[in-house]
Design an enzyme around this catalytic site. Structure first.
Site, PDB file in Angstrom:
ATOM      1  N   GLY A   1       0.812  -1.201   0.000  1.00 47.73           N
ATOM      2  CA  GLY A   1       0.000   0.000   0.000  1.00 47.73           C
ATOM      3  C   GLY A   1       0.849   1.256   0.000  1.00 47.73           C
ATOM      4  O   GLY A   1       1.937   1.303  -0.584  1.00 47.73           O
ATOM      5  N   SER A   2       0.377   2.282   0.688  1.00 51.43           N
ATOM      6  CA  SER A   2       0.975   3.611   0.560  1.00 51.43           C
ATOM      7  C   SER A   2       2.370   3.747   1.150  1.00 51.43           C
ATOM      8  O   SER A   2       3.056   4.734   0.863  1.00 51.43           O
ATOM      9  CB  SER A   2       0.053   4.655   1.192  1.00 51.43           C
ATOM     10  N   THR A   3       2.819   2.800   1.989  1.00 48.11           N
ATOM     11  CA  THR A   3       4.215   2.890   2.431  1.00 48.11           C
ATOM     12  C   THR A   3       5.158   2.771   1.236  1.00 48.11           C
ATOM     13  O   THR A   3       6.300   3.233   1.285  1.00 48.11           O
ATOM     14  CB  THR A   3       4.559   1.802   3.470  1.00 48.11           C
TER      15      THR A   3
ATOM     16  N   LYS B   1       4.924   4.389  -1.386  1.00 49.75           N
ATOM     17  CA  LYS B   1       5.132   5.719  -1.961  1.00 49.75           C
ATOM     18  C   LYS B   1       6.472   6.315  -1.527  1.00 49.75           C
ATOM     19  O   LYS B   1       6.956   7.265  -2.141  1.00 49.75           O
ATOM     20  CB  LYS B   1       3.977   6.627  -1.579  1.00 49.75           C
TER      21      LYS B   1
END
Length: 588
Positions: free
Chosen positions: A288-290, A292
């Site tokens: 997920g967004s980690t 990014k």
């Protein structure tokens, strides 16, 4: 003629020198003489025997310490040493050791009454099955195991039975003083003391052949705090599992690692695979967004994206039958800093496409996402990467979907992004403080500096405000990813995580928390995302481990600290003493 010299008489001399005739000996006198000789020999033998016995008694009671039976002393003196080396934490605390034990076996040919022997054995060892013991004792074999690794009490109870045909064999058993605290890291051994999991398996040959303790990088104090807080989060959010880690970004040492559920290494048999599964190193997940973190670092490192660049994030992106949208759409163009701050999927896709697909793939390979990590555990997961690496893959990877890596991959790569740009191989062994730490540069110091500031922005103004620990200058990135089961994503089954670091003005430690399928609560207003679940857990961990690690709290608003960690939302680094522009954001 008579010789008168010296009165010599020749006739008398002849008669005087004639032999005297003795009387013959009777049979009685002969028998008496033989008896006397035999008695003398017997007395001499008896005297020698008692003399030897007396000497032995003096030696045993006066010269060698009569308080201990001689046969016990001899057994102790010639007992073989325990064969498997200890495992200790970085401070020398015992994690695994071997204890000498007795194992019970039998020779059925010598057992007199198999039924009676089996009945008596089960009476003192009730965990045994009578039918199974009877079949062993009545078999035609000459050797059968009855029970391995008896306790001293059990051995004494069996010994008192006085059953013929039963014998004790000296063996050793592995003992884990910390029990479940580090079970997935240390692992366990089998009945014959062979390493079957964890470091017991990974270093099986070393532990068998080198008597020196194996010293790990783990710190039991940090391990205890990490497990306590992660366990509390699992209970609060009724999760199915979790993983956590404390990591030294300058050495690559894993200071603490937990995977829940865990197990008792003394008795790992019969457990389900989910319990034995190490989520921290073997499990590979869409992060997920980690992710990014790496998409942003890749874009900046490519030279095609600058922190001040704007990217259109007003509308969702449609590709084929898929639509990429934001959790909270800002409905405008966003800078790189805002994309990271608000965790924008749309902005991340635009950045990745600007950098280019070959650049993205090469960067992810450099981060180690195409192979298992170098961690010493045998439970080391292989990443799942797309092949071929098409445009749709590049787009989803930019926000942490379409590629699956382990938490260990994520932590080790993130450490290199914020520590100045050097990738250090992760290790579970304590490094020599005087030796050079191996590593290779993967991002520039300039990119690393911007990423540190973006980490801090997420905690002060972004989605991870719950991770704040006053005085410790925490930064990080939240992540929430839907779980994929089969070919579909499952609604309300997510992985919520937070990768935090401190102190951000001089990064030294990462605290990572991943909660598997958390359920929302009234306290979190119906949310179960990384910002609500994992970030506050990490903040509590930082506040407790900071003092143990010797990190001195600082004034987070001092000019020196602000100058080292601040970044404006327009992507510029503020001048010393200026104020950082901020806007309120929802928690993701």
């Amino acid at each position: 003629m008579t010789d008168t010299r010296l009165g010599y008489d020749p006739i008398g001399a002849v008669y005087a020198s004639a032999p005297t005739v003795s009387k013959p000996r009777s049979s009685l006198s002969v028998a008496l003489e033989q008896t006397r000789n035999r008695l003398m020999v017997t007395a001499a033998v008896v005297t020698l025997a008692f003399t030897a016995i007396g000497a032995k008694l003096v030696d045993a009671t006066l010269l060698r310490g009569g308080a201990e039976p001689r046969q016990i002393q001899a057994a102790e003196a010639h007992a073989p040493p325990v064969g498997r080396a200890d495992i200790v934490d970085r401070n020398g605390n015992l994690l695994a050791t071997s204890l000498a034990t007795a194992s019970l076996h039998a020779d059925p040919k010598v057992v007199i009454d198999a039924k009676e022997a089996a009945r008596k054995l089960v009476s003192v060892l009730p965990e045994l099955d009578y039918k199974e013991v009877y079949e062993k004792l009545s078999s035609e074999k000459r050797f059968v195991w009855i029970k391995r690794n008896l306790t001293p009490r059990q051995q004494a109870q069996v010994h008192r039975l006085g059953l013929p045909g039963l014998y004790f064999e000296r063996e050793e058993r592995r003992f884990y003083p910390a029990t479940q605290l580090a079970s997935h890291v240390v692992g366990y051994t089998g009945i014959d003391n062979n390493g079957l999991a964890g470091l017991e398996r990974g270093f099986d040959s070393r532990l068998r052949n080198d008597p020196r303790p194996l010293q790990l990088s783990l710190d039991l104090r940090l391990q205890h705090i990490l497990k306590k807080e992660v366990s509390a989060a699992v209970e609060e959010f009724r999760a199915v599992g979790a993983a956590g880690m404390v990591y030294d970004v300058k050495t690559g040492e894993v200071l603490a690692m937990v995977s829940l559920p865990d197990f008792d290494p003394h008795d790992p048999t019969g457990l389900d695979q989910d319990t034995l599964f190490n989520r921290a190193t073997l499990g590979v997940f869409e992060m997920g967004s980690t992710f990014k973190i790496f998409n942003t670092a890749m874009s900046l490192e490519s030279g095609k994206v600058r922190p001040t660049d704007l990217f259109d994030a007003a509308k969702p992106i449609s590709i084929g039958r898929f639509t990429i949208s934001d959790y909270h759409n800002m409905h405008r163009a966003l800078t790189v800093a805002e994309i990271f701050q608000h965790s924008s999927n749309i902005g991340s896709v635009r950045m990745a496409l600007t950098a280019g697909i070959p650049t993205q793939r090469a960067f992810m390979q450099r981060m180690g996402f195409m192979r298992p990590t170098s961690l010493e555990l045998p439970e080391n997961g292989w990443p799942l990467v797309p092949n071929p690496w098409r445009e749709i893959n590049a787009m989803t990877i930019s926000f942490g979907h379409g590629i699956s890596v382990s938490p260990m991959h994520t932590v080790a790569a993130a450490a290199s992004v914020i520590n100045g740009g050097i990738m250090h191989p992760p290790t579970l062994l304590k490094r020599d403080p005087n030796a050079e730490v191996p590593g290779e540069r993967v991002v520039s110091p300039q990119t690393s500096d911007v990423m540190r500031r973006l980490f801090r922005l997420v905690v002060t103004e972004g989605t991870a405000k719950g991770a704040a620990a006053p005085g410790y200058v925490v930064g990080g990135k939240t992540g929430t990813a839907d779980k994929q089961k089969g070919r579909h994503y499952v609604k309300n089954a997510r992985m919520s995580s937070f990768l935090g670091a401190f102190p951000m003005h001089d990064p030294r430690y990462i605290v990572y928390v991943l909660i598997d399928e958390p359920k929302a609560t009234a306290k979190t207003y119906g949310f179960a995302t990384g910002g609500w679940v994992a970030a506050p857990t990490a903040g509590r961990i930082v506040r407790q481990i900071g003092p143990l690690l010797g990190v001195q709290p600082v004034d987070e608003n001092s000019p020196d600290i602000r100058a080292a960690v601040d970044i404006n939302i327009n992507g510029t680094i503020p001048a010393r003493g200026s104020t950082v522009a901020s806007v309120p954001t929802p928690t993701r």
